[in-house]
Design a protein around this motif. Structure first.
Motif, PDB file in Angstrom:
ATOM      1  N   ALA A  82      40.972  27.564  47.865  1.00  0.00           N
ATOM      2  CA  ALA A  82      40.944  27.959  46.455  1.00  0.00           C
ATOM      3  C   ALA A  82      40.680  29.454  46.305  1.00  0.00           C
ATOM      4  N   GLY A  83      39.821  30.008  47.158  1.00  0.00           N
ATOM      5  CA  GLY A  83      39.507  31.422  47.075  1.00  0.00           C
ATOM      6  C   GLY A  83      40.694  32.300  47.398  1.00  0.00           C
ATOM      7  N   VAL A  84      41.446  31.951  48.432  1.00  0.00           N
ATOM      8  CA  VAL A  84      42.628  32.736  48.781  1.00  0.00           C
ATOM      9  C   VAL A  84      43.701  32.574  47.706  1.00  0.00           C
ATOM     10  N   ASN A  85      43.847  31.366  47.163  1.00  0.00           N
ATOM     11  CA  ASN A  85      44.751  31.172  46.037  1.00  0.00           C
ATOM     12  C   ASN A  85      44.383  32.092  44.873  1.00  0.00           C
ATOM     13  N   GLU A  86      43.091  32.190  44.585  1.00  0.00           N
ATOM     14  CA  GLU A  86      42.633  33.050  43.489  1.00  0.00           C
ATOM     15  C   GLU A  86      42.996  34.514  43.725  1.00  0.00           C
ATOM     16  N   VAL A  87      42.709  35.023  44.922  1.00  0.00           N
ATOM     17  CA  VAL A  87      42.969  36.448  45.142  1.00  0.00           C
ATOM     18  C   VAL A  87      44.467  36.734  45.201  1.00  0.00           C
ATOM     19  N   PHE A  88      45.258  35.816  45.751  1.00  0.00           N
ATOM     20  CA  PHE A  88      46.703  36.018  45.756  1.00  0.00           C
ATOM     21  C   PHE A  88      47.243  36.103  44.325  1.00  0.00           C
ATOM     22  N   GLU A  89      46.838  35.175  43.482  1.00  0.00           N
ATOM     23  CA  GLU A  89      47.357  35.164  42.114  1.00  0.00           C
ATOM     24  C   GLU A  89      46.851  36.352  41.319  1.00  0.00           C
ATOM     25  N   ARG A  90      45.608  36.726  41.505  1.00  0.00           N
ATOM     26  CA  ARG A  90      45.077  37.877  40.774  1.00  0.00           C
ATOM     27  C   ARG A  90      45.664  39.191  41.286  1.00  0.00           C
ATOM     28  N   MET A  91      45.932  39.278  42.572  1.00  0.00           N
ATOM     29  CA  MET A  91      46.597  40.474  43.103  1.00  0.00           C
ATOM     30  C   MET A  91      47.981  40.633  42.510  1.00  0.00           C
ATOM     31  N   GLU A  92      48.695  39.533  42.356  1.00  0.00           N
ATOM     32  CA  GLU A  92      50.023  39.583  41.760  1.00  0.00           C
ATOM     33  C   GLU A  92      49.970  40.089  40.320  1.00  0.00           C
ATOM     34  N   LYS A  93      48.892  39.806  39.621  1.00  0.00           N
ATOM     35  CA  LYS A  93      48.726  40.236  38.226  1.00  0.00           C
ATOM     36  C   LYS A  93      48.046  41.601  38.107  1.00  0.00           C
ATOM     37  N   GLY A  94      47.570  42.148  39.209  1.00  0.00           N
ATOM     38  CA  GLY A  94      46.818  43.390  39.159  1.00  0.00           C
ATOM     39  C   GLY A  94      45.438  43.210  38.555  1.00  0.00           C
ATOM     40  N   ASP A  95      44.902  42.001  38.662  1.00  0.00           N
ATOM     41  CA  ASP A  95      43.627  41.661  38.030  1.00  0.00           C
ATOM     42  C   ASP A  95      42.480  41.862  39.023  1.00  0.00           C
ATOM     43  N   VAL A  96      42.223  43.127  39.375  1.00  0.00           N
ATOM     44  CA  VAL A  96      41.102  43.426  40.273  1.00  0.00           C
ATOM     45  C   VAL A  96      40.738  44.900  40.109  1.00  0.00           C
ATOM     46  N   LYS A  97      39.456  45.193  40.143  1.00  0.00           N
ATOM     47  CA  LYS A  97      38.963  46.571  40.129  1.00  0.00           C
ATOM     48  C   LYS A  97      38.026  46.759  41.323  1.00  0.00           C
ATOM     49  N   TYR A  98      38.477  47.353  42.438  1.00  0.00           N
ATOM     50  CA  TYR A  98      39.889  47.631  42.681  1.00  0.00           C
ATOM     51  C   TYR A  98      40.321  46.986  43.999  1.00  0.00           C
ATOM     52  N   ARG A  99      39.323  46.371  44.696  1.00  0.00           N
ATOM     53  CA  ARG A  99      39.629  45.666  45.936  1.00  0.00           C
ATOM     54  C   ARG A  99      38.895  44.331  45.961  1.00  0.00           C
ATOM     55  N   PHE A 100      39.510  43.352  46.620  1.00  0.00           N
ATOM     56  CA  PHE A 100      38.842  42.086  46.920  1.00  0.00           C
ATOM     57  C   PHE A 100      38.367  42.104  48.368  1.00  0.00           C
ATOM     58  N   THR A 101      37.188  41.524  48.592  1.00  0.00           N
ATOM     59  CA  THR A 101      36.755  41.182  49.944  1.00  0.00           C
ATOM     60  C   THR A 101      36.372  39.706  49.959  1.00  0.00           C
ATOM     61  N   LEU A 102      36.989  38.965  50.867  1.00  0.00           N
ATOM     62  CA  LEU A 102      36.638  37.562  51.064  1.00  0.00           C
ATOM     63  C   LEU A 102      35.356  37.485  51.892  1.00  0.00           C
ATOM     64  N   VAL A 103      34.419  36.641  51.465  1.00  0.00           N
ATOM     65  CA  VAL A 103      33.101  36.550  52.110  1.00  0.00           C
ATOM     66  C   VAL A 103      32.733  35.078  52.343  1.00  0.00           C
ATOM     67  N   ASP A 104      31.513  34.847  52.803  1.00  0.00           N
ATOM     68  CA  ASP A 104      30.969  33.494  53.041  1.00  0.00           C
ATOM     69  C   ASP A 104      31.788  32.713  54.062  1.00  0.00           C
ATOM     70  N   PHE A 105      32.214  33.385  55.111  1.00  0.00           N
ATOM     71  CA  PHE A 105      33.018  32.734  56.149  1.00  0.00           C
ATOM     72  C   PHE A 105      32.221  31.650  56.868  1.00  0.00           C
ATOM     73  N   ASP A 106      30.911  31.852  57.011  1.00  0.00           N
ATOM     74  CA  ASP A 106      30.099  30.866  57.717  1.00  0.00           C
ATOM     75  C   ASP A 106      30.017  29.543  56.967  1.00  0.00           C
ATOM     76  N   LYS A 107      30.258  29.577  55.656  1.00  0.00           N
ATOM     77  CA  LYS A 107      30.217  28.352  54.867  1.00  0.00           C
ATOM     78  C   LYS A 107      31.538  27.579  54.895  1.00  0.00           C
ATOM     79  N   GLU A 108      32.630  28.277  55.196  1.00  0.00           N
ATOM     80  CA  GLU A 108      33.947  27.642  55.183  1.00  0.00           C
ATOM     81  C   GLU A 108      34.349  27.123  56.558  1.00  0.00           C
ATOM     82  N   PHE A 109      34.003  27.859  57.590  1.00  0.00           N
ATOM     83  CA  PHE A 109      34.465  27.501  58.932  1.00  0.00           C
ATOM     84  C   PHE A 109      33.312  26.943  59.747  1.00  0.00           C
ATOM     85  N   ASP A 110      33.570  25.839  60.437  1.00  0.00           N
ATOM     86  CA  ASP A 110      32.496  25.126  61.110  1.00  0.00           C
ATOM     87  C   ASP A 110      32.408  25.425  62.601  1.00  0.00           C
ATOM     88  N   ASN A 111      33.002  26.541  63.001  1.00  0.00           N
ATOM     89  CA  ASN A 111      32.898  26.874  64.425  1.00  0.00           C
ATOM     90  C   ASN A 111      32.528  28.340  64.614  1.00  0.00           C
TER      91      ASN A 111
END
Length: 362
Positions: free
Chosen positions: A333-362
């Motif tokens: 869902a998070g990557v879907n959000e940033v992809f769609e918002r990037m397409e719309k230019g809806d960011v000031k001014y960069r996205f960083t994806l975080v919380d990797f330890d919560k998503e990946f179990d290895n």
């Protein structure tokens, strides 16, 4: 620290529905003598990720994990690593994972311009054994040590990530073309990369001119440190007003089709340079009147080298530069959000994806 046999990532599995990526497991590349394994903690979202995922630069490869603004911790070092990294170090990886390191270009700190078949991008590149490189929207990344950089302690992880591709891509032409005290530098396109261009050019001592189509980003540009703001679609005769003014312009716009290069040329001093870092949709073309280029240089710039990334990290650390970053937890869902918002230019001014330890179990 341990690491798994398989890595996990959020991948484009259906090119027709690229904004809805899926979580996958995959085999990493073969571990070589100079490789470094990194457990990822954050990854910036670059415009290149959207271009590649959406097939704007050609068909996206099967089950492609994008992302090349990676920050994480070293968990394994190859037996021949010699650049001083240690297990546990916080490090970054940019858009390049390998080059030959032996040609004239590589030996002169121009690895991004290596023409060897050994040059491999952090994602969507092909190694000599046929393995397709996978990027940083993932649990881990495996990369040659030459393209791994220790992050200064005082740069927060979420701010460090965008420096590793977008940041150094605008820093490199600034550095190579004399940005500094006494120079007047224009930044065209005030977005994810352009806003960092303003920050860096100002920190390097230049007089900075932010250039955009409308006045909507004027307030932000002045807060970032711009000395002047030019709204090209709102200011009549702006090219005449600023004629013979700028020593350097860096084009950071995502599209070149609506930029009047001839007007930009008119603002340049003799010997001035216009450097484009834009890589738009492959169908776009740059148009200009050749006679207007008398005394003016125009070129393209690629990624930054290892030396330039280290110089940028040092500058950001010393000057306490803070790119404008919004964080989003990584997930499908998070990557879907940033992809769609990037397409719309809806960011000031960069996205960083975080919380990797919560998503990946290895």
């Amino acid at each position: 620290m341990s690491y798994p046999e398989k890595f996990q990532g959020i991948a484009v599995t259906n090119p027709a529905d690229w904004t809805h990526p899926k979580k996958i497991s995959y085999d990493p590349k073969k571990f070589d003598d100079y490789d470094v394994d990194i457990k990822i903690e954050a990854c910036g979202v670059c415009g290149s990720d959207v271009h590649r995922a959406s097939s704007n630069w050609g068909p996206v490869k099967a089950n492609q994990v994008v992302g090349h603004e990676i920050v994480g911790r070293v968990v394994k070092l190859g037996p021949k690593c010699k650049l001083g990294l240690k297990v546990g170090d916080r490090v970054g990886v940019g858009a390049q994972a390998k080059s030959c390191l032996n040609c004239k270009r590589c030996k002169s700190d121009n690895e991004p311009y290596c023409k060897s078949k050994d040059r491999v991008g952090t994602y969507s590149g092909t190694y000599s054994d046929g393995y397709v490189s996978q990027g940083g929207y993932a649990s881990h990344v495996r990369t040659h040590e030459h393209f791994v950089f220790k992050i200064p302690d005082n740069i927060p992880t979420e701010l460090a990530a965008p420096l590793l591709c977008g940041g150094v891509t605008v820093f490199s032409p600034l550095l190579r073309n004399g940005c500094g005290p006494g120079k007047k530098v224009g930044v065209v396109g005030i977005g994810g990369i352009g806003h960092m261009g303003i920050l860096f050019a100002k920190a390097m001592g230049a007089e900075v001119y932010a250039i955009s189509r409308s006045s909507s980003k004027k307030e932000d540009s002045l807060k970032l440190g711009a000395d002047y703001y030019i709204a090209t679609q709102e200011e009549k005769d702006w090219a005449t007003t600023y004629a013979d003014t700028l020593d350097l312009i860096v084009l950071c716009a995502s599209s070149l089709s609506d930029i009047n290069i001839d007007d930009l040329v008119a603002t340049m001093t003799i010997g001035g340079k216009i450097v484009s870092i834009a890589i738009p949709d492959a169908s776009q073309q740059l148009t200009l009147k050749p006679f207007g280029l008398l005394g003016v240089y125009i070129s393209n710039s690629a990624l930054g080298s290892r030396k330039e990334i280290i110089q940028l990290l040092d500058l950001v650390s010393e000057k306490k530069i803070k790119p404008w970053v919004q964080t989003v937890p990584i997930s499908e869902a998070g990557v879907n959000e940033v992809f769609e918002r990037m397409e719309k230019g809806d960011v000031k001014y960069r996205f960083t994806l975080v919380d990797f330890d919560k998503e990946f179990d290895n």
